[in-house]
Design a protein around this motif. Structure first.
Motif, mmCIF file in Angstrom:
data_model
loop_
_atom_site.group_PDB
_atom_site.id
_atom_site.type_symbol
_atom_site.label_atom_id
_atom_site.label_comp_id
_atom_site.label_asym_id
_atom_site.label_seq_id
_atom_site.Cartn_x
_atom_site.Cartn_y
_atom_site.Cartn_z
ATOM 1 N N LYS A 56 0.830 -1.213 0.000
ATOM 2 C CA LYS A 56 0.000 0.000 0.000
ATOM 3 C C LYS A 56 0.861 1.258 0.000
ATOM 4 C CE LYS A 56 -4.070 -1.832 2.453
ATOM 5 N NZ LYS A 56 -4.870 -1.733 3.697
ATOM 6 N N LEU A 57 1.857 1.289 0.879
ATOM 7 C CA LEU A 57 2.722 2.464 0.955
ATOM 8 C C LEU A 57 3.517 2.644 -0.334
ATOM 9 C CD1 LEU A 57 4.031 2.115 4.622
ATOM 10 C CD2 LEU A 57 2.335 3.733 3.767
ATOM 11 N N LYS A 58 3.975 1.552 -0.881
ATOM 12 C CA LYS A 58 4.724 1.601 -2.147
ATOM 13 C C LYS A 58 3.857 2.178 -3.263
ATOM 14 C CE LYS A 58 7.059 -1.582 -5.371
ATOM 15 N NZ LYS A 58 6.072 -1.641 -6.461
ATOM 16 N N LYS A 59 2.581 1.757 -3.300
ATOM 17 C CA LYS A 59 1.685 2.203 -4.356
ATOM 18 C C LYS A 59 1.227 3.639 -4.164
ATOM 19 C CE LYS A 59 -2.783 1.104 -6.497
ATOM 20 N NZ LYS A 59 -3.948 0.188 -6.498
ATOM 21 N N VAL A 293 12.652 5.076 5.517
ATOM 22 C CA VAL A 293 13.522 4.077 4.888
ATOM 23 C C VAL A 293 13.086 3.818 3.452
ATOM 24 C CG1 VAL A 293 14.287 1.672 4.976
ATOM 25 C CG2 VAL A 293 14.130 3.009 7.081
ATOM 26 N N MET A 294 11.765 3.682 3.249
ATOM 27 C CA MET A 294 11.267 3.410 1.895
ATOM 28 C C MET A 294 11.594 4.560 0.948
ATOM 29 S SD MET A 294 7.582 1.592 2.755
ATOM 30 C CE MET A 294 7.131 1.346 1.024
ATOM 31 N N HIS A 295 11.358 5.799 1.372
ATOM 32 C CA HIS A 295 11.666 6.952 0.522
ATOM 33 C C HIS A 295 13.163 7.075 0.264
ATOM 34 C CE1 HIS A 295 8.057 9.285 -0.426
ATOM 35 N NE2 HIS A 295 7.552 8.890 0.727
ATOM 36 N N THR A 296 13.970 6.813 1.279
ATOM 37 C CA THR A 296 15.424 6.927 1.113
ATOM 38 C C THR A 296 15.921 5.956 0.057
ATOM 39 O OG1 THR A 296 15.743 7.687 3.390
ATOM 40 C CG2 THR A 296 17.635 6.694 2.296
ATOM 41 N N ILE A 297 15.468 4.716 0.126
ATOM 42 C CA ILE A 297 15.889 3.724 -0.871
ATOM 43 C C ILE A 297 15.316 4.082 -2.241
ATOM 44 C CG2 ILE A 297 15.632 1.308 -1.571
ATOM 45 C CD1 ILE A 297 15.872 0.543 1.371
ATOM 46 N N HIS A 298 14.042 4.489 -2.285
ATOM 47 C CA HIS A 298 13.377 4.776 -3.552
ATOM 48 C C HIS A 298 14.015 5.964 -4.275
ATOM 49 C CE1 HIS A 298 10.088 4.886 -6.428
ATOM 50 N NE2 HIS A 298 9.922 6.169 -6.185
ATOM 51 N N GLN A 299 14.339 7.024 -3.554
ATOM 52 C CA GLN A 299 14.873 8.223 -4.202
ATOM 53 C C GLN A 299 16.369 8.149 -4.470
ATOM 54 O OE1 GLN A 299 11.802 11.507 -2.247
ATOM 55 N NE2 GLN A 299 13.875 12.123 -2.674
ATOM 56 N N PHE A 300 17.117 7.581 -3.558
ATOM 57 C CA PHE A 300 18.569 7.717 -3.647
ATOM 58 C C PHE A 300 19.298 6.419 -3.992
ATOM 59 C CE2 PHE A 300 17.043 10.585 -0.160
ATOM 60 C CZ PHE A 300 16.976 11.712 -0.958
ATOM 61 N N CYS A 302 17.339 2.951 -5.533
ATOM 62 C CA CYS A 302 16.674 2.299 -6.665
ATOM 63 C C CYS A 302 15.166 2.319 -6.451
ATOM 64 C CB CYS A 302 17.159 0.859 -6.824
ATOM 65 S SG CYS A 302 16.686 -0.246 -5.466
ATOM 66 N N PRO A 303 14.367 2.203 -7.531
ATOM 67 C CA PRO A 303 12.915 2.101 -7.356
ATOM 68 C C PRO A 303 12.574 0.917 -6.453
ATOM 69 C CG PRO A 303 13.472 2.445 -9.666
ATOM 70 C CD PRO A 303 14.765 2.186 -8.953
ATOM 71 N N LEU A 304 11.545 1.087 -5.628
ATOM 72 C CA LEU A 304 11.217 0.045 -4.662
ATOM 73 C C LEU A 304 10.732 -1.227 -5.360
ATOM 74 C CD1 LEU A 304 9.350 1.902 -1.783
ATOM 75 C CD2 LEU A 304 11.663 0.986 -1.763
ATOM 76 N N PRO A 305 11.316 -2.366 -5.006
ATOM 77 C CA PRO A 305 10.840 -3.643 -5.536
ATOM 78 C C PRO A 305 9.733 -4.210 -4.657
ATOM 79 C CG PRO A 305 12.807 -3.994 -4.217
ATOM 80 C CD PRO A 305 12.504 -2.509 -4.154
ATOM 81 N N GLU A 306 9.342 -5.453 -4.934
ATOM 82 C CA GLU A 306 8.420 -6.143 -4.043
ATOM 83 C C GLU A 306 9.103 -6.373 -2.697
ATOM 84 O OE1 GLU A 306 5.213 -6.577 -4.946
ATOM 85 O OE2 GLU A 306 5.926 -5.441 -6.676
ATOM 86 N N PHE A 310 12.902 -6.007 -1.532
ATOM 87 C CA PHE A 310 13.175 -4.831 -0.699
ATOM 88 C C PHE A 310 14.054 -5.218 0.492
ATOM 89 C CE2 PHE A 310 11.971 -2.426 3.137
ATOM 90 C CZ PHE A 310 12.337 -1.150 2.756
ATOM 91 N N VAL A 311 13.750 -6.353 1.110
ATOM 92 C CA VAL A 311 14.546 -6.825 2.243
ATOM 93 C C VAL A 311 15.978 -7.092 1.800
ATOM 94 C CG1 VAL A 311 14.823 -8.717 3.889
ATOM 95 C CG2 VAL A 311 12.565 -7.747 3.483
ATOM 96 N N MET A 312 16.145 -7.632 0.584
ATOM 97 C CA MET A 312 17.495 -7.886 0.064
ATOM 98 C C MET A 312 18.231 -6.582 -0.196
ATOM 99 S SD MET A 312 16.440 -10.964 -2.558
ATOM 100 C CE MET A 312 18.071 -11.039 -3.306
ATOM 101 N N VAL A 313 17.522 -5.598 -0.783
ATOM 102 C CA VAL A 313 18.127 -4.286 -1.031
ATOM 103 C C VAL A 313 18.523 -3.638 0.287
ATOM 104 C CG1 VAL A 313 17.636 -1.928 -1.811
ATOM 105 C CG2 VAL A 313 16.976 -3.871 -3.233
ATOM 106 N N PHE A 314 17.614 -3.719 1.270
ATOM 107 C CA PHE A 314 17.905 -3.139 2.574
ATOM 108 C C PHE A 314 19.164 -3.756 3.182
ATOM 109 C CE2 PHE A 314 17.746 -4.239 7.053
ATOM 110 C CZ PHE A 314 17.906 -2.980 7.619
ATOM 111 N N SER A 315 19.284 -5.078 3.107
ATOM 112 C CA SER A 315 20.431 -5.767 3.702
ATOM 113 C C SER A 315 21.731 -5.292 3.083
ATOM 114 C CB SER A 315 20.282 -7.275 3.526
ATOM 115 O OG SER A 315 19.138 -7.743 4.207
ATOM 116 N N PHE A 316 21.668 -4.935 1.779
ATOM 117 C CA PHE A 316 22.862 -4.429 1.115
ATOM 118 C C PHE A 316 23.134 -2.981 1.493
ATOM 119 C CE2 PHE A 316 24.860 -2.296 -2.537
ATOM 120 C CZ PHE A 316 26.030 -3.047 -2.640
ATOM 121 N N LEU A 317 22.058 -2.187 1.638
ATOM 122 C CA LEU A 317 22.224 -0.753 1.870
ATOM 123 C C LEU A 317 22.519 -0.434 3.329
ATOM 124 C CD1 LEU A 317 22.070 1.966 0.391
ATOM 125 C CD2 LEU A 317 19.666 2.098 1.012
#
Length: 517
Positions: A56-59, A293-300, A302-306, A310-317
């Protein structure tokens, strides 16, 4: 410290140094809106799963802009037994740095803008002087384009100053309506060669006309000229032509390439701060920080995945180092001691017994905040008091040790149970989204899925289920809701008395058979 596009480059090393020396970092964001569609009850249904809430938040929230980012660094001084703070307020805006860089679209929510305006938020600093940024894919694309131009230059295909990607070694095809214009330009260049002037500034013209000029001059004058497009402060573009020898031409081309590289680094802009936070591996503290956290990843980044990705991206970031103070305050041993968990109220309660306000000192040259004069919804201030709340709660955990400790480090194992769990607003039985482990799976066999006419209100549902005692209603849309009964054994009675049903997942799914009057 207030940071805009004007002083960003000068402040960057100060920011890097503050991050590097810190024991932990606190962050906060201010946005142009929260939800572009559903009302609050629909966006935050009390029986959402973590995946549903994230979706919901992503959409409905990612088309808004995070345009102020607060960062407060906390370094513990053993000799003074206090934390030294450095606070930064970054104003952020995705200004395109050239025609090939992304031109971002975003939306605003009138209630959010009105609220920030009422708090004295300076929108001019965002839109006029905001720091630009690129995510990793955008940066990679622009760097690739720059490298291609470098290779063209090195291979003698052309010079970035005046060779169009579509130019050829033969004469350019000039449409009939532009021939007189190009002929006049050629005459001016021939006159430049014949006189003592060194440069010639042409009148501003269209992008297509500039392209024809580049192609024509490249063919007619392959040597002795440096041709460059200049942009005025009013965004007008014109061509400047200079007489140069081969050595001077190469020097200017190299300067142009270096300038392009510097402009590209400038375009990456605020993303460099996020990269520094990520690489530091420091504990990052926020309050109700899922959207941050969602906005930070999305803007700076990559676009937010499922959610799974997202959990994988977070673990890297942010490798294993996030802490949400709202969740911490809502969890044992704090849950029974803290009445209100909004940031402002939490900061006040944590000054009172059994807690102790932390000892802090502002580093020289940085803005000092007085919590008695609230500056809520300034991102730097909110980050600052978020850090204070974390310190108070972390130090309270030291009272359970034998012997008790008054200071608990950000690296203490006592706080590890709170890591990487982001608070979920208004979900009845799942308090957090777990970024590094399985989410909670509560039993929901006491929950009915109910459909009904559009004109129904919450009071109608309470009246319908009045025989079942306390219930909780969680609206899904205008014609459906989840109804939580107080006891599981009531579900069977409800089904036999009012509903036909099928079972799906953990919910009892029902359709209303009687018309309520």
């Amino acid at each position: 410290m207030e940071v805009t596009r004007k002083n960003y480059k000068d402040c960057l090393n100060t920011v890097y140094s503050a991050i590097e020396e810190a024991d932990f970092l606190a962050i906060d964001g201010e946005f142009s809106g929260i939800s572009d569609g559903p009302n609050a009850s629909a966006l935050t249904n009390g029986l959402d799963t973590p995946e549903e809430r994230y979706t919901k938040l992503k959409k409905h929230s990612m088309d808004f802009l995070l345009f102020q980012f607060g960062l407060c660094t906390f370094k513990y001084d053993q000799t003074k037994s206090k934390y030294i703070t450095k606070t930064f307020n970054f104003y952020i805006f995705p200004k395109p740095f050239n025609r090939t860089s992304p031109d971002i679209k975003f939306i605003c929510q009138s209630s959010s803008i009105d609220f920030l305006a009422s708090q004295g938020f300076d929108f001019n600093k965002v839109f006029c002087h905001g720091i630009p940024y690129l995510n990793q894919e955008e940066e990679a694309q622009l760097r690739e384009q720059t490298e291609e131009r470098r290779n063209q230059h090195a291979n003698g295909v052309g010079t970035p100053s005046y060779i169009s990607p579509s130019s050829s070694k033969g004469p350019a095809h000039i449409p009939e309506e532009h021939k007189d214009f190009i002929n006049r330009v050629v005459e001016k260049v021939e006159a430049l060669f014949a006189n003592s002037e060194k440069t010639l500034d042409l009148e501003p013209c269209t992008g297509f006309q500039r392209k024809l000029i580049y192609q024509t001059l490249n063919w007619k004058f392959p040597k002795g000229l440096h041709v460059e497009t200049i942009e005025t402060e009013k965004k007008e573009r014109y061509i400047q032509i200079s007489k140069v020898d081969e050595e001077e031409r190469k020097r200017r081309e190299q300067q142009k390439l270096e300038k392009e590289q510097e402009e590209l680094n400038d375009a990456v802009g605020f993303s460099r701060v996020i990269h520094a936070i990520s690489k530091s591996g420091k504990l990052v503290v926020g309050h109700n920080m899922l959207l941050d956290v969602m906005h930070t990843i999305h803007q700076f980044y990559c676009p937010l995945p499922e959610l799974l990705h997202f959990v994988m991206v977070f673990s890297f970031l942010f490798p294993l180092r996030l802490l949400d103070t709202k969740l911490m305050a809502s969890t044992q041993p704090f849950k029974e001691l803290i009445t209100y968990t909004s940031l402002a109220e939490l900061e006040k309660q944590l000054k009172e017994s059994p807690f102790k306000p932390p000892q802090v000192e502002t580093a020289e040259g940085f803005l000092s905040y007085n919590t008695a004069q609230e500056q809520l919804h300034e991102a730097g201030y909110d980050a600052y008091i978020t850090g204070l709340c974390f310190i108070s709660m972390a130090n309270y955990l030291g009272s359970f040790l034998t012997p008790p400790k008054a200071y608990i480090s950000a690296r203490s194992k006592l706080i590890e149970p709170f890591f990487n769990k982001l608070f979920l607003m208004r979900i009845i039985d799942i308090p957090y989204l777990n970024l590094t482990g399985p989410d909670l799976q509560p039993k929901r066999d006491h929950v009915l899925y109910v459909t009904f006419p559009k004109e129904w209100k919450t009071s109608d549902l309470y009246q319908l289920f009045s025989a079942f005692g306390n219930i909780q209603v969680s609206w899904i849309d205008d014609t459906s809701a989840f109804v939580s009964l107080s006891q599981t054994d009531q579900v069977q009675i409800g089904e036999s008395g009012l509903f036909c049903h099928t079972r799906q997942n953990l919910f009892t799914t029902c359709s209303l058979l009687v018309k309520y009057t």
